[in-house]
Structure formats: structure tokens, C-alpha cells
Design a protein around this motif. Structure first.
Motif, PDB file in Angstrom:
ATOM      1  N   LYS A  53     -20.850  45.544  83.838  1.00  0.00           N
ATOM      2  CA  LYS A  53     -20.498  46.173  85.233  1.00  0.00           C
ATOM      3  C   LYS A  53     -19.974  45.055  86.329  1.00  0.00           C
ATOM      4  O   LYS A  53     -18.797  45.256  86.863  1.00  0.00           O
ATOM      5  CB  LYS A  53     -21.878  47.115  85.692  1.00  0.00           C
ATOM      6  CG  LYS A  53     -23.164  45.852  86.122  1.00  0.00           C
ATOM      7  CD  LYS A  53     -24.498  46.569  86.677  1.00  0.00           C
ATOM      8  CE  LYS A  53     -24.977  45.778  87.006  1.00  0.00           C
ATOM      9  NZ  LYS A  53     -26.051  45.501  85.772  1.00  0.00           N
ATOM     10  N   LEU A 108     -22.806  49.970  82.992  1.00  0.00           N
ATOM     11  CA  LEU A 108     -21.508  50.067  83.953  1.00  0.00           C
ATOM     12  C   LEU A 108     -20.996  50.002  84.842  1.00  0.00           C
ATOM     13  O   LEU A 108     -19.763  50.136  85.355  1.00  0.00           O
ATOM     14  CB  LEU A 108     -21.135  50.981  82.540  1.00  0.00           C
ATOM     15  CG  LEU A 108     -21.154  50.684  81.861  1.00  0.00           C
ATOM     16  CD1 LEU A 108     -20.899  52.566  79.977  1.00  0.00           C
ATOM     17  CD2 LEU A 108     -20.134  49.867  80.667  1.00  0.00           C
ATOM     18  N   LEU A 158     -15.863  45.109  85.142  1.00  0.00           N
ATOM     19  CA  LEU A 158     -15.493  45.683  86.204  1.00  0.00           C
ATOM     20  C   LEU A 158     -15.294  45.801  87.178  1.00  0.00           C
ATOM     21  O   LEU A 158     -13.885  45.709  88.254  1.00  0.00           O
ATOM     22  CB  LEU A 158     -16.098  46.926  85.539  1.00  0.00           C
ATOM     23  CG  LEU A 158     -16.060  48.106  84.148  1.00  0.00           C
ATOM     24  CD1 LEU A 158     -17.613  49.545  84.186  1.00  0.00           C
ATOM     25  CD2 LEU A 158     -14.727  48.196  84.301  1.00  0.00           C
ATOM     26  N   PRO A 178     -19.790  49.793  88.532  1.00  0.00           N
ATOM     27  CA  PRO A 178     -20.024  48.451  89.899  1.00  0.00           C
ATOM     28  C   PRO A 178     -19.807  48.678  90.275  1.00  0.00           C
ATOM     29  O   PRO A 178     -20.081  47.431  91.392  1.00  0.00           O
ATOM     30  CB  PRO A 178     -17.985  48.197  88.808  1.00  0.00           C
ATOM     31  CG  PRO A 178     -17.481  49.644  88.688  1.00  0.00           C
ATOM     32  CD  PRO A 178     -19.016  50.504  87.671  1.00  0.00           C
ATOM     33  N   PHE A 234     -12.535  42.501  88.217  1.00  0.00           N
ATOM     34  CA  PHE A 234     -11.473  43.793  87.819  1.00  0.00           C
ATOM     35  C   PHE A 234     -11.354  43.882  89.390  1.00  0.00           C
ATOM     36  O   PHE A 234      -9.621  44.069  89.798  1.00  0.00           O
ATOM     37  CB  PHE A 234     -11.297  44.500  86.742  1.00  0.00           C
ATOM     38  CG  PHE A 234     -10.091  45.294  86.783  1.00  0.00           C
ATOM     39  CD1 PHE A 234      -9.126  44.796  86.328  1.00  0.00           C
ATOM     40  CD2 PHE A 234     -10.370  46.667  86.842  1.00  0.00           C
ATOM     41  CE1 PHE A 234      -7.718  45.310  86.289  1.00  0.00           C
ATOM     42  CE2 PHE A 234      -9.230  47.336  87.498  1.00  0.00           C
ATOM     43  CZ  PHE A 234      -7.878  46.910  86.086  1.00  0.00           C
TER      44      PHE A 234
END
Ligand code: SF4
Ligand code: SF4
Length: 325
Positions: free
Chosen positions: A118, A186, A121, A188, A124
Motif C-alpha cells: 500500500k 492494498l 501504491l 493507499p 506512485f
């Protein structure tokens, strides 16, 4: 319930626009922009760079700031008290426990690297947004894609493809087996709220003198935290759900509290500095309603596009391609 109400009104508004203004007419519920955390982050950056509230999706920014403030004060309370995905997740692992008799707890060597996903992500998205200037954010939001990003999100689920349906099915199955699979590994948004929560003054605190070492708190914790071993829970995974406090049989052994004062007697110290579930709910409601009311009163809640422009954009939302960053 409020969230469900927004989803229903939002769906009715989209159908009204798609049918060219026929059928049941409802105003666009801007609260649906709570589903646009990336737009919220972008708009928050725009606000801090320019000092101006963005005209497109201002509600996404207001809600993003409200949820960040909640995390700053009350750990990741948003995740356990407000987030519809968190609520769904909780029901799914409880169902899994009933169906399979238990939930699984991955060993540390699997659990810890998975928790890192997470943050990857989140990194990113932050990397992309950090690189954007205020002008680039404004230009992005002004494209047809940016203007109806909320409808694009809805259409993703309405037109769901085979691959996406399989992935979602797999996530639901994993969520039945492992408590809060999505949130833990997972999400973010949860990662960002968790990092923010490290700065907060209120934490789950254990009084080692009052504790009877029964371990019930740790067994009740859906985030698998070793509550019975620690004096205070700093972890980014604590969602202030207070399941550990509810499970604790020893009086004043476990509280969601500020740092206790030294001057008073031990029992008084805890009582004065601890937050009850009602107090947590009241603080969350004050932050949420306070910001929403101010945003509405100052005209910074709705995206003010003319109705015919919205009707055109919504009915052609499927053709609106991502403009790139
Ligand atoms: S059970 Fe306690 S320690 Fe675990 S997430 Fe909830 S509040 Fe935090
Ligand atoms: S549930 Fe309460 S008494 Fe039992 S270990 Fe946890 S803090 Fe101590």
C-alpha cells in the motif's frame, strides 16, 4: 445510511443526465466526491500553492482535509468509523469467520512485505502529484475526464469487465479469509492516513499496573496488534475501533486517551484523559459537519457547471479518455 443515501441520489442524478433531462430530477450530491481521494489530494495541493479553493471538485478537497484531520487527532478512525470499504471489509471477514470457523493470520515474513504494497501504491500517486504544478492540476481538472472523474468511477463498476470482476471476486474471497485484507495490504488512502496518524496525541494506552495480562485485547484487535504487550499503540495500523477497550475486563487498564497527567491519582488520570466511543463519534462528527457546513456556506462545495453542460459531459463520459499528466 447517509453514505447510501448519497449513492442513491448520485445514481439518480447520473441517470437523469444520461436521459437528457427526463425522469426524476435530483441535484448533484457533491458528497459523492468523497470517492475521489486522488482528486482531493490534487486539489489540496492546488489550494496550498495558490491560496484559492479549486472550482472543480471542491468537495473532494474538503472531505480529504476532513479525513486527514480525523487521522491527525484520532488515529485512523476514518477507516473503522466512516469508510464504506472498511465497513464492508469488516462484514466480509466476520462472514468468513462464520463460514470457515476462523480467519487466517499470515506469518510475519508474509505479512510485513505485503503491508508494504500500500505504501508503494501511495508513493506512485504522490510521485505523480508532487510533479504537477497548480496550472497542470487546473488543466487536468478542466478536461472532460477531470470534470466527470466521479462518473468515470461509477462507470468502472457499471461496465465492469471480466478481469476486473475476477480481481474484485478474489479480493472479497481474501477478505473473508484475512481480516481487512484490502485495508491492511492494498489501500493507499489508508497508508496516507496511517502515516498522518503517527503525529496524533490520542492513542490506545495500557496501564500495566491495572492490566491482568489476560490477552483479550490482542485477540479482539482486527489489526493483529500486540495490545497486551505494549504500553501505547503507535502503530499506523491502529484504526481507533476500540474493540480492544471493549474486550478488556480490567477496570481502567486500557483506554483511548491522551498522555495521562502525573498529578492525579491513577484512576482519575485515566478518567480525565480518556475518550469514550461517544466522545470519539462526537469529535468525528464535529470535524466532518464543521468543514462541510463552512464549505457550503462559503460556496465551496458544489462544482458549479450549468446543467446542460453536465448532461452533455455525463452522457459522453464513457468516451472521455484520460488526458495524461
Ligand atoms: S483493537 Fe485497539 S489497537 Fe486494535 S485497531 Fe482497534 S483500537 Fe487499535
Ligand atoms: S484485555 Fe485488558 S487486562 Fe487483558 S491484557 Fe489487555 S489490557 Fe490487560
Amino acid at each position: 445510511m447517509g453514505d447510501l443515501n448519497i449513492q442513491v441520489r448520485y445514481l439518480l442524478w447520473v441517470r437523469f443526465c444520461e436521459r437528457g433531462g427526463t425522469g426524476l430530477s435530483v441535484p448533484r450530491p457533491a458528497g459523492a466526491e468523497g470517492w475521489l481521494p486522488i482528486a482531493g489530494l490534487m486539489n489540496t495541493k492546488y489550494f496550498f500553492l495558490t491560496g484559492r479553493v479549486p472550482a472543480i471538485h471542491p468537495a473532494a478537497m474538503v472531505l480529504f482535509i476532513a479525513f486527514m484531520l480525523m487521522s491527525l487527532l484520532l488515529k485512523k478512525a476514518f477507516c473503522s468509523w466512516l469508510c464504506p470499504v472498511g465497513t464492508f471489509s469488516e462484514q466480509v471477514w466476520k462472514l468468513g469467520r462464520r463460514v470457515f470457523g476462523r480467519n487466517l493470520h499470515p506469518p510475519k515474513w508474509v505479512d510485513i512485505p505485503l503491508q508494504g504494497l500500500k505504501y508503494l501504491l501511495l508513493g506512485f500517486f504522490v510521485f505523480l502529484i508532487v510533479a504537477m504544478s497548480a496550472e497542470a492540476i487546473h488543466d487536468f481538472m478542466s478536461t472532460p475526464y477531470g470534470l466527470v472523474a466521479d462518473v468515470k468511477m461509477l462507470n468502472f463498476f457499471r461496465d465492469i469487465g471480466e478481469t476486473a470482476a475476477i480481481v474484485i471476486g478474489l479480493l472479497v474471497l481474501l477478505s473473508m479469509l484475512i481480516q481487512n485484507f484490502w485495508c491492511r495490504y492494498l489501500c493507499p488512502y489508508g497508508a496516507l492516513l496511517g502515516i498522518t496518524s503517527l503525529l496524533g496525541p490520542v492513542k490506545i494506552r495500557r496501564d500495566v499496573e491495572a492490566c491482568i495480562d489476560c490477552g483479550k485485547c490482542a485477540r479482539a484487535c482486527p489489526s493483529s496488534l500486540a495490545v497486551d504487550q505494549l504500553v501505547q499503540i503507535r502503530s499506523v495500523e491502529c484504526t481507533a475501533c476500540m474493540a480492544c477497550v471493549a474486550a478488556c475486563p480490567a477496570e481502567n487498564a486500557l483506554q483511548f486517551s491522551l498522555v495521562p497527567r502525573k498529578a492525579a491519582t491513577p484512576a482519575e488520570r485515566w478518567r480525565r484523559r480518556a475518550l469514550s466511543p461517544i466522545a470519539v463519534a462526537a469529535v468525528l462528527a464535529c470535524i466532518f459537519l464543521g468543514l462541510v457546513v463552512v464549505a457550503k456556506a462559503t460556496g465551496h462545495w458544489q462544482t458549479n457547471l450549468p446543467r446542460d453542460v453536465y448532461m452533455d459531459l455525463v452522457s459522453h463520459a464513457r468516451e472521455a479518455g484520460h488526458p495524461g499528466i
